[in-house]
Design a protein around this motif. Structure first.
Motif, PDB file in Angstrom:
ATOM      1  N   PHE A   1      31.065  50.830  44.188  1.00 27.46           N
ATOM      2  CA  PHE A   1      31.551  49.764  43.326  1.00 27.46           C
ATOM      3  C   PHE A   1      33.047  49.489  43.486  1.00 27.46           C
ATOM      4  CE2 PHE A   1      27.843  51.609  41.193  1.00 27.46           C
ATOM      5  CZ  PHE A   1      27.046  50.474  41.051  1.00 27.46           C
ATOM      6  N   ASP A   2      33.689  50.178  44.400  1.00 25.90           N
ATOM      7  CA  ASP A   2      35.129  49.970  44.593  1.00 25.90           C
ATOM      8  C   ASP A   2      35.438  48.541  45.031  1.00 25.90           C
ATOM      9  OD1 ASP A   2      35.598  52.533  43.851  1.00 25.90           O
ATOM     10  OD2 ASP A   2      35.817  53.330  45.893  1.00 25.90           O
ATOM     11  N   ASP A   3      34.549  47.962  45.869  1.00 24.52           N
ATOM     12  CA  ASP A   3      34.784  46.595  46.338  1.00 24.52           C
ATOM     13  C   ASP A   3      34.799  45.596  45.181  1.00 24.52           C
ATOM     14  OD1 ASP A   3      34.963  47.413  48.938  1.00 24.52           O
ATOM     15  OD2 ASP A   3      32.834  47.087  49.377  1.00 24.52           O
ATOM     16  N   ILE A   4      33.878  45.784  44.227  1.00 21.09           N
ATOM     17  CA  ILE A   4      33.841  44.892  43.072  1.00 21.09           C
ATOM     18  C   ILE A   4      35.092  45.070  42.212  1.00 21.09           C
ATOM     19  CG2 ILE A   4      32.635  44.435  40.896  1.00 21.09           C
ATOM     20  CD1 ILE A   4      30.040  44.870  42.301  1.00 21.09           C
ATOM     21  N   GLU A   5      35.494  46.318  42.029  1.00 25.12           N
ATOM     22  CA  GLU A   5      36.638  46.599  41.174  1.00 25.12           C
ATOM     23  C   GLU A   5      37.951  46.111  41.791  1.00 25.12           C
ATOM     24  OE1 GLU A   5      36.247  50.762  40.700  1.00 25.12           O
ATOM     25  OE2 GLU A   5      34.633  50.644  39.205  1.00 25.12           O
TER      26      GLU A   5
ATOM     27  N   THR B   1      34.075  19.582  33.527  1.00 24.60           N
ATOM     28  CA  THR B   1      32.962  20.304  32.904  1.00 24.60           C
ATOM     29  C   THR B   1      32.927  21.775  33.282  1.00 24.60           C
ATOM     30  OG1 THR B   1      31.460  19.749  34.730  1.00 24.60           O
ATOM     31  CG2 THR B   1      31.579  18.205  32.878  1.00 24.60           C
ATOM     32  N   LEU B   2      33.868  22.193  34.154  1.00 23.25           N
ATOM     33  CA  LEU B   2      33.876  23.568  34.643  1.00 23.25           C
ATOM     34  C   LEU B   2      35.286  24.137  34.526  1.00 23.25           C
ATOM     35  CD1 LEU B   2      32.222  25.812  36.070  1.00 23.25           C
ATOM     36  CD2 LEU B   2      32.949  24.825  38.253  1.00 23.25           C
ATOM     37  N   ASP B   3      35.389  25.359  34.016  1.00 26.20           N
ATOM     38  CA  ASP B   3      36.702  25.979  33.812  1.00 26.20           C
ATOM     39  C   ASP B   3      37.085  26.951  34.918  1.00 26.20           C
ATOM     40  OD1 ASP B   3      37.363  24.885  31.117  1.00 26.20           O
ATOM     41  OD2 ASP B   3      35.518  25.922  30.574  1.00 26.20           O
ATOM     42  N   GLY B   4      36.111  27.495  35.629  1.00 20.99           N
ATOM     43  CA  GLY B   4      36.450  28.440  36.667  1.00 20.99           C
ATOM     44  C   GLY B   4      35.234  28.954  37.403  1.00 20.99           C
ATOM     45  N   ILE B   5      35.498  29.651  38.509  1.00 21.04           N
ATOM     46  CA  ILE B   5      34.434  30.250  39.317  1.00 21.04           C
ATOM     47  C   ILE B   5      34.739  31.725  39.486  1.00 21.04           C
ATOM     48  CG2 ILE B   5      33.257  30.253  41.557  1.00 21.04           C
ATOM     49  CD1 ILE B   5      33.982  27.329  41.849  1.00 21.04           C
ATOM     50  N   LEU B   6      33.786  32.562  39.098  1.00 27.79           N
ATOM     51  CA  LEU B   6      33.918  34.014  39.221  1.00 27.79           C
ATOM     52  C   LEU B   6      33.192  34.455  40.492  1.00 27.79           C
ATOM     53  CD1 LEU B   6      34.777  36.751  37.953  1.00 27.79           C
ATOM     54  CD2 LEU B   6      32.560  36.768  36.767  1.00 27.79           C
ATOM     55  N   ILE B   7      33.943  35.033  41.422  1.00 28.52           N
ATOM     56  CA  ILE B   7      33.374  35.448  42.711  1.00 28.52           C
ATOM     57  C   ILE B   7      33.295  36.967  42.744  1.00 28.52           C
ATOM     58  CG2 ILE B   7      33.634  35.354  45.205  1.00 28.52           C
ATOM     59  CD1 ILE B   7      35.310  32.826  44.824  1.00 28.52           C
ATOM     60  N   LEU B   8      32.060  37.452  42.756  1.00 25.64           N
ATOM     61  CA  LEU B   8      31.805  38.893  42.794  1.00 25.64           C
ATOM     62  C   LEU B   8      31.411  39.289  44.209  1.00 25.64           C
ATOM     63  CD1 LEU B   8      29.724  38.906  39.510  1.00 25.64           C
ATOM     64  CD2 LEU B   8      31.949  40.003  39.775  1.00 25.64           C
ATOM     65  N   PRO B   9      32.168  40.180  44.877  1.00 29.95           N
ATOM     66  CA  PRO B   9      31.919  40.510  46.284  1.00 29.95           C
ATOM     67  C   PRO B   9      30.663  41.354  46.493  1.00 29.95           C
ATOM     68  CG  PRO B   9      33.630  41.911  45.402  1.00 29.95           C
ATOM     69  CD  PRO B   9      33.314  40.927  44.323  1.00 29.95           C
ATOM     70  N   GLN B  10      30.274  41.445  47.748  1.00 28.25           N
ATOM     71  CA  GLN B  10      29.131  42.275  48.143  1.00 28.25           C
ATOM     72  C   GLN B  10      29.520  43.747  48.039  1.00 28.25           C
ATOM     73  OE1 GLN B  10      26.001  41.196  49.200  1.00 28.25           O
ATOM     74  NE2 GLN B  10      25.450  43.354  49.135  1.00 28.25           N
TER      75      GLN B  10
ATOM     76  N   ILE C   1      31.988  29.228  33.039  1.00 30.34           N
ATOM     77  CA  ILE C   1      32.358  29.932  34.270  1.00 30.34           C
ATOM     78  C   ILE C   1      31.136  30.030  35.176  1.00 30.34           C
ATOM     79  CG2 ILE C   1      33.278  32.059  35.266  1.00 30.34           C
ATOM     80  CD1 ILE C   1      35.301  30.620  33.558  1.00 30.34           C
ATOM     81  N   GLU C   2      31.255  29.478  36.382  1.00 31.96           N
ATOM     82  CA  GLU C   2      30.177  29.635  37.363  1.00 31.96           C
ATOM     83  C   GLU C   2      30.375  30.959  38.097  1.00 31.96           C
ATOM     84  OE1 GLU C   2      30.077  26.183  39.859  1.00 31.96           O
ATOM     85  OE2 GLU C   2      28.884  25.042  38.395  1.00 31.96           O
ATOM     86  N   VAL C   3      29.272  31.638  38.344  1.00 33.58           N
ATOM     87  CA  VAL C   3      29.308  32.977  38.927  1.00 33.58           C
ATOM     88  C   VAL C   3      28.649  32.960  40.305  1.00 33.58           C
ATOM     89  CG1 VAL C   3      28.706  35.412  38.632  1.00 33.58           C
ATOM     90  CG2 VAL C   3      29.203  33.981  36.617  1.00 33.58           C
ATOM     91  N   VAL C   4      29.408  33.393  41.315  1.00 38.53           N
ATOM     92  CA  VAL C   4      28.868  33.580  42.658  1.00 38.53           C
ATOM     93  C   VAL C   4      28.688  35.082  42.848  1.00 38.53           C
ATOM     94  CG1 VAL C   4      29.219  33.237  45.119  1.00 38.53           C
ATOM     95  CG2 VAL C   4      30.049  31.520  43.491  1.00 38.53           C
ATOM     96  N   ASP C   5      27.452  35.530  42.735  1.00 33.62           N
ATOM     97  CA  ASP C   5      27.153  36.974  42.753  1.00 33.62           C
ATOM     98  C   ASP C   5      26.678  37.381  44.143  1.00 33.62           C
ATOM     99  OD1 ASP C   5      26.607  39.563  42.144  1.00 33.62           O
ATOM    100  OD2 ASP C   5      24.863  39.141  40.869  1.00 33.62           O
ATOM    101  N   ASN C   6      27.636  37.775  44.995  1.00 38.23           N
ATOM    102  CA  ASN C   6      27.293  38.216  46.348  1.00 38.23           C
ATOM    103  C   ASN C   6      26.542  39.536  46.352  1.00 38.23           C
ATOM    104  OD1 ASN C   6      28.770  36.339  48.444  1.00 38.23           O
ATOM    105  ND2 ASN C   6      30.211  36.632  46.757  1.00 38.23           N
ATOM    106  N   SER C   7      26.691  40.318  45.293  1.00 35.79           N
ATOM    107  CA  SER C   7      26.030  41.628  45.242  1.00 35.79           C
ATOM    108  C   SER C   7      24.614  41.543  44.701  1.00 35.79           C
ATOM    109  CB  SER C   7      26.844  42.575  44.357  1.00 35.79           C
ATOM    110  OG  SER C   7      26.834  42.128  43.007  1.00 35.79           O
ATOM    111  N   GLY C   8      24.309  40.469  43.957  1.00 34.46           N
ATOM    112  CA  GLY C   8      22.992  40.341  43.338  1.00 34.46           C
ATOM    113  C   GLY C   8      22.790  41.293  42.181  1.00 34.46           C
ATOM    114  N   LEU C   9      23.851  41.881  41.725  1.00 34.15           N
ATOM    115  CA  LEU C   9      23.767  42.914  40.700  1.00 34.15           C
ATOM    116  C   LEU C   9      23.902  42.363  39.280  1.00 34.15           C
ATOM    117  CD1 LEU C   9      23.729  46.004  40.030  1.00 34.15           C
ATOM    118  CD2 LEU C   9      26.219  45.956  40.282  1.00 34.15           C
ATOM    119  N   PHE C  10      24.602  41.268  39.141  1.00 38.50           N
ATOM    120  CA  PHE C  10      25.021  40.848  37.806  1.00 38.50           C
ATOM    121  C   PHE C  10      24.133  39.781  37.178  1.00 38.50           C
ATOM    122  CE2 PHE C  10      28.686  42.714  39.783  1.00 38.50           C
ATOM    123  CZ  PHE C  10      29.329  43.386  38.748  1.00 38.50           C
TER     124      PHE C  10
END
Length: 436
Positions: free
Chosen positions: A108-112, A93-102, A52-61
């Motif tokens: 943390f409501d936006d992430i949830e 080679t890739l199963d999915g992309i996890l997009i975590l919002p800013q 799983i590729e992770v796009v971390d817009n928050s920079g938290l994870f």
């Protein structure tokens, strides 16, 4: 009595002299272990490794989502989000992309609410739940940090402890989680074996009676012996066959536990201190040693006694029903309308016994192990946890009395039905035979 002995001896020797019986008796434990290993390998083979590729817009994870054998997180730049989504389909080679919002203002409501997982293949429910759990754990830690709690304090909050249980009714014996697990496994194993063997050998008696009836061999046999003696001889003969197998298996199990207990203990003592690589290789051996210790700590003489007594009485009880069914019908198709009366009580006792893991001494466990129709499986399921002597005695007494009464009823049906041909038996007809 002499005729019953002769018929019992004939039925017993006929079965135990077969090569199939000898092979099955000796190889059955190995087959069961092998079957369990195959099931484990099947589960292992069905496990998947998801990337799983992770796009971390928050920079938290970044650095907090940890990869393991089943799930691999790969962090990619935020600027590549659209490009990654565009080329996701068909990417083997890739199963999915996890997009975590800013997030803004540590809200943390936006992430949830706005976190998305875009996949190009079907992922398992376990994988999805693991991703949710991993994200939730990171958010939980961040929320706790906002409260001013340090990392060391946070780790201390999640620290587990083991609750030692000491049972004063068992001479202050410590009951660990492993010991409870061993008792549960033994309970379920003994219960299931009893359930299966009562049905398997009961059906064998029924088919034997039905075969002799259809071949008219029984007409010759009962010219020399009484129908009741023939029925009891068949039941007791097959009972001795089953008992012989159990004695062999119990002996093999006790010897196996002793070998594990002594063999692995001596190996464990010879492992050099501080050699972690060698120690890891013997983790399985250590677990096997602990399991064997827990097994040998149980009251095996009582467990074996209760197992044999309840199996024998339960088997004779239900075999009497099966023998009566075999004598009352002309073919196996007609047996289906009556065998339900034998299978249902046993099934009720087996599934009811699954609740004993949470409360072995509860009211359900008590009544299931006292009522004769369910006690052959329920009492055997309870005995590894410990049962008061008066309950065992009461259950044996009730089961013994009910078994004798069932033999009497089955003998009444057998006496008439064994010589009846072409007459489809009904419950009303059976009642007439019992009253005659």
């Amino acid at each position: 009595m002499n005729n019953i002995y002769l018929i019992t001896k004939r039925e017993f020797l006929t079965q135990v002299k077969k090569k199939s019986f000898i092979l099955l008796t000796l190889l059955a434990p190995l087959m069961i272990i092998g079957f369990g290993a195959v099931i484990g390998l099947m589960f292992k083979a069905n496990e998947s490794h998801n990337v799983i590729e992770v796009v971390d817009n928050s920079g938290l994870f970044k650095g907090q989502l940890k990869s393991d054998d089943q799930l691999e997180y790969v962090f990619v730049p935020v600027a590549d989000e659209q490009s990654k989504l565009k080329h996701l389909k068909g990417n083997e080679t890739l199963d999915g992309i996890l997009i975590l919002p800013q997030i803004s203002s540590q809200n943390f409501d936006d992430i949830e609410k706005n976190t998305r997982l875009v996949v190009n293949t079907k992922i398992g429910l376990d994988t999805k739940q693991q991703i949710i759990s991993d994200i939730s754990n990171v958010i939980k830690k961040e929320k706790i940090k906002q409260l001013g709690i340090a990392e060391s304090q946070l780790n201390n909050l999640d620290k587990n402890f083991e609750l030692k249980t000491i049972n004063v009714s068992e001479d202050n014996k410590e009951d660990s989680d492993l010991a409870f697990g061993v008792k549960t496994a033994l309970s379920m194993g003994l219960m299931y074996v009893t359930f299966m063997f009562i049905i398997i050998y009961g059906v064998r008696v029924m088919r034997s009676v039905l075969e002799e009836k259809n071949n008219r061999v029984v007409e010759i046999i009962i010219s020399s012996v009484k129908p009741f003696e023939l029925m009891m001889g068949k039941i007791l003969g097959v009972t001795m066959v089953a008992l012989t197998q159990f004695i062999v298996w119990i002996t093999m199990s006790v010897i196996g536990a002793l070998v594990l207990n002594t063999g692995f203990s001596s190996i464990q003592k010879n492992i050099p201190n501080g050699n972690e690589e060698i120690s890891e290789k013997f983790d399985l051996a250590q677990i096997a040693t602990q399991v064997s210790h827990s097994l040998l700590d149980l009251n095996f003489p009582l467990i074996i006694f209760v197992f044999i007594v309840f199996f024998l009485l339960g088997y004779i009880f239900y075999s009497s029903i099966y023998a009566a069914i075999g004598s009352a019908v002309d073919n196996e198709t007609e047996t289906q309308q009556f065998t339900l009366f034998a299978i249902l009580p046993l099934t009720l006792g087996m599934y009811g016994s699954f609740s004993l893991m949470n409360n072995p001494d509860g009211p359900l466990g008590f009544w299931l192990s006292i009522i004769p129709f369910t006690s052959p499986v329920a009492m055997i399921a309870r005995i590894p946890y410990g049962v008061p002597a008066w309950e065992i005695a009461l259950s044996i007494f009730l089961l013994l009395v009910t078994t004798v009464f069932m033999i009497f009823l089955a003998g009444k049906i057998y006496r008439v039905g064994i010589l009846m041909y072409g007459n489809k038996a009904t419950l009303k007809e059976l009642w007439k035979w019992i009253r005659s």
